[in-house]
Motif scaffolding. Sequence first.
Motif: not given
Length: 158
Positions: A38-44, A125-139
Amino acid sequence: MRLYRIGPARWLPVLNGRGASFEEGGRWNEPGDPVLYLGTSVSVAMLEMGNYLPSPRLVPASYRIGIFEVPDDAIDRWTLADLPDDWSHYPHPASTRTLGSAWLRANRNLVLLLPSCAVPGGLEDIAVINPLHPRRDEVILIDATRQAIYNTRAFQGV
């Protein structure tokens, strides 16, 4: 923190990380390691998408801007000083895939912020999200209805 992802509307709420980068690998993951970019802004997010489309006029009609919220306390950050010299090369170097997959597999945090290759000098910046992390439901996907991705005046000569 608010994050942004552009893609087909039907896939924006799907957070399993098993898209193209899962199958083929990406800059920050080996094939077989689920991840979300994901991006940290729409423009990114727009600039990053530009790496895959020859013209903004070719954005498929099904694409939307997804706006997500992630908890501020679930974020790691790597700066340019943390990255190998070839981090921004294309095709994606083995060094970044190895580093990113090691971070994903360690499962220490939900989000990793990294410099974007689409913006020179690590200024965005960009963001990498770990979908296997226990807190994934907080996305949390808070909006996926915005269809106009580029202003019609943009890139008129393309």
